[in-house]
Design an enzyme around this catalytic site. Structure first.
Site, mmCIF file in Angstrom:
data_model
loop_
_atom_site.group_PDB
_atom_site.id
_atom_site.type_symbol
_atom_site.label_atom_id
_atom_site.label_comp_id
_atom_site.label_asym_id
_atom_site.label_seq_id
_atom_site.Cartn_x
_atom_site.Cartn_y
_atom_site.Cartn_z
ATOM 1 N N ASP A 108 10.141 24.161 -3.083
ATOM 2 C CA ASP A 108 9.982 24.775 -1.448
ATOM 3 C C ASP A 108 8.927 25.786 -1.236
ATOM 4 O O ASP A 108 9.195 26.913 -2.139
ATOM 5 C CB ASP A 108 11.460 25.134 -1.002
ATOM 6 C CG ASP A 108 11.627 25.356 0.392
ATOM 7 O OD1 ASP A 108 10.573 25.998 1.159
ATOM 8 O OD2 ASP A 108 12.415 24.770 0.899
ATOM 9 N N GLY A 109 8.146 25.951 -0.390
ATOM 10 C CA GLY A 109 6.968 26.969 -0.256
ATOM 11 C C GLY A 109 7.892 28.315 0.285
ATOM 12 O O GLY A 109 7.366 29.463 -0.125
ATOM 13 N N ASP A 166 0.586 23.739 5.820
ATOM 14 C CA ASP A 166 0.345 22.132 6.201
ATOM 15 C C ASP A 166 1.698 21.529 6.024
ATOM 16 O O ASP A 166 1.613 20.470 5.207
ATOM 17 C CB ASP A 166 -0.981 21.664 5.419
ATOM 18 C CG ASP A 166 -1.130 20.335 6.143
ATOM 19 O OD1 ASP A 166 -0.920 19.822 7.241
ATOM 20 O OD2 ASP A 166 -2.105 19.464 5.233
ATOM 21 N N SER A 167 2.612 21.735 6.806
ATOM 22 C CA SER A 167 3.898 21.145 6.569
ATOM 23 C C SER A 167 4.111 19.931 7.601
ATOM 24 O O SER A 167 3.345 19.907 8.406
ATOM 25 C CB SER A 167 4.889 22.131 6.779
ATOM 26 O OG SER A 167 5.261 22.519 8.210
ATOM 27 N N THR A 168 5.234 19.194 7.292
ATOM 28 C CA THR A 168 5.341 18.124 8.340
ATOM 29 C C THR A 168 5.918 18.945 9.563
ATOM 30 O O THR A 168 5.913 20.172 9.557
ATOM 31 C CB THR A 168 6.868 17.364 7.800
ATOM 32 O OG1 THR A 168 7.533 18.241 6.715
ATOM 33 C CG2 THR A 168 6.318 16.163 6.917
HETATM 34 N N1 SAM Z 1 -0.938 17.127 8.236
HETATM 35 C C1 SAM Z 1 0.239 16.647 8.409
HETATM 36 C C2 SAM Z 1 0.696 16.947 9.897
HETATM 37 O O1 SAM Z 1 0.857 17.941 10.132
HETATM 38 O O2 SAM Z 1 1.626 15.931 10.273
HETATM 39 C C3 SAM Z 1 1.241 17.155 7.403
HETATM 40 C C4 SAM Z 1 0.715 16.460 6.133
HETATM 41 S S1 SAM Z 1 1.536 16.910 4.694
HETATM 42 C C5 SAM Z 1 1.780 15.156 4.057
HETATM 43 C C6 SAM Z 1 2.906 17.769 4.867
HETATM 44 C C7 SAM Z 1 3.744 17.984 3.466
HETATM 45 O O3 SAM Z 1 4.843 19.180 3.641
HETATM 46 C C8 SAM Z 1 4.605 16.882 3.296
HETATM 47 O O4 SAM Z 1 4.257 16.293 2.117
HETATM 48 C C9 SAM Z 1 5.964 17.521 2.951
HETATM 49 O O5 SAM Z 1 6.645 17.054 1.828
HETATM 50 C C10 SAM Z 1 5.665 18.937 2.756
HETATM 51 N N2 SAM Z 1 6.784 19.936 3.163
HETATM 52 C C11 SAM Z 1 7.606 20.097 4.194
HETATM 53 N N3 SAM Z 1 8.392 20.964 4.026
HETATM 54 C C12 SAM Z 1 7.938 21.813 2.905
HETATM 55 C C13 SAM Z 1 8.458 22.903 2.409
HETATM 56 N N4 SAM Z 1 9.375 23.654 2.701
HETATM 57 N N5 SAM Z 1 7.854 23.323 1.303
HETATM 58 C C14 SAM Z 1 6.736 22.657 0.846
HETATM 59 N N6 SAM Z 1 6.087 21.616 1.333
HETATM 60 C C15 SAM Z 1 6.849 21.172 2.379
#
Ligand code: SAM
Length: 279
Positions: free
Chosen positions: A137-138, A156-158
């Site tokens: 987790d970031g 760049d998260s979900t």
């Molecule tokens: N550009 C895309 C959008 O805005 O829809 C996002 C793409 S990228 C695939 C998003 C990534 O963030 C996912 O792979 C997800 O697993 C990751 N993610 C979400 N929450 C996170 C967290 N707390 N720590 C690290 N990674 C995370």
């Protein structure tokens, strides 16, 4: 032809995409991961039925997510990318010859594996010797980092739901600030200025409690609902509106001119923050 119906979280629209082929479908510990092919967008990555990237337009988002902070910092060397499991932001960060180290912090290793297999041009930078992949987790990464030695943190998260919520709290922003050098820059996406104006404003307000400099820029993204996509950018000291880099990189959309034009005019920004924009 089969169709994929995207019901994006908290957006007042749904999208219907033609599906030529389902290339991958699987479930990780965190989310459902699907790769489809669409006649216009090419390969598309979906997480829990929400479009993340498409081959056709990913560069708009990845370039704009990355190069504003990387070019307003005078010499970015150490960078943290949180999320971005497809690798697009990491690829863009590595275009900067000043970069010595990239911590690539993604919670879901399966997204990285799927991207390596199905999106080779996006994931291209992941094996670069400067990249250290951390599966976690970031929010924990920045909490546990004890030195203020990072030049740029890029989120760049979900969407801001589920496990991505940990990346939008005041505690998280404080921990990011503590990792940054005095010229350090921070950027995160904050959804659409059409559909999610309140979220955009709230994130600006929270960031202002933490960082002395907070600003907002936008980019046109075809596949994200609302399309007029907003990014919150913050720093301890430097304005992100200025381009300070002294070298060229190769991009398809981003340029110095786009960098300057992407920021909301000051008068409009003030009205937005006072909730006086009549839309
Ligand atoms: N550009 C895309 C959008 O805005 O829809 C996002 C793409 S990228 C695939 C998003 C990534 O963030 C996912 O792979 C997800 O697993 C990751 N993610 C979400 N929450 C996170 C967290 N707390 N720590 C690290 N990674 C995370």
């Amino acid at each position: 032809m089969i169709k994929f119906n995207e019901k994006a979280p908290y957006a007042p629209v749904e999208y219907l995409y033609d599906v030529e082929e389902i290339l991958y479908k699987g479930r990780s510990r965190f989310q459902e991961i699907i790769v489809i092919r669409n006649p216009y967008y090419g390969r598309m990555l979906l997480l829990d039925d929400v479009v993340q990237i498409t081959e056709r337009d990913e560069f708009f988002y990845h370039e704009m997510m990355t190069h504003i902070v990387m070019h307003s910092h005078p010499e970015p060397k150490k960078v943290v990318v949180i999320g971005g499991g497809d690798g697009g932001v990491v690829r863009e960060v590595l275009k900067h010859k000043t970069v010595e180290k990239v911590f690539f912090v993604e919670i879901d290793e399966e997204v990285i594996n799927v991207s390596r297999k199905f999106f080779p041009t996006v994931s291209a930078g992941m094996d670069d010797a400067r990249v250290e992949i951390k599966i976690m987790d970031g929010a924990d990464f920045v909490l546990n980092r004890k030195q203020a030695d990072i030049d740029a943190v890029i989120i760049d998260s979900t969407d801001i739901i589920g496990f991505a919520r940990s990346l939008f709290t005041t505690d998280f922003f404080n921990n990011v600030k503590n990792c940054l050098t005095k010229d350090g820059m921070f950027v995160t996406h904050t959804e659409s200025l059409h559909f999610h104006k309140d979220i955009v404003i709230e994130i600006q307000e929270v960031l202002k409690k933490v960082f002395p400099v907070v600003d907002l820029y936008t980019a046109p993204i075809a596949t994200y609902p609302g399309n007029w996509w907003a990014f919150a950018v913050a720093s301890k000291n430097l304005s992100p509106r200025e381009v300070r880099r002294r070298y060229d990189i190769s991009t398809k959309y981003y340029s110095d001119e786009i960098h300057r034009q992407a920021f909301m005019p000051i008068g409009m920004y003030e009205k937005l923050m006072q909730r006086k924009l009549e839309w």
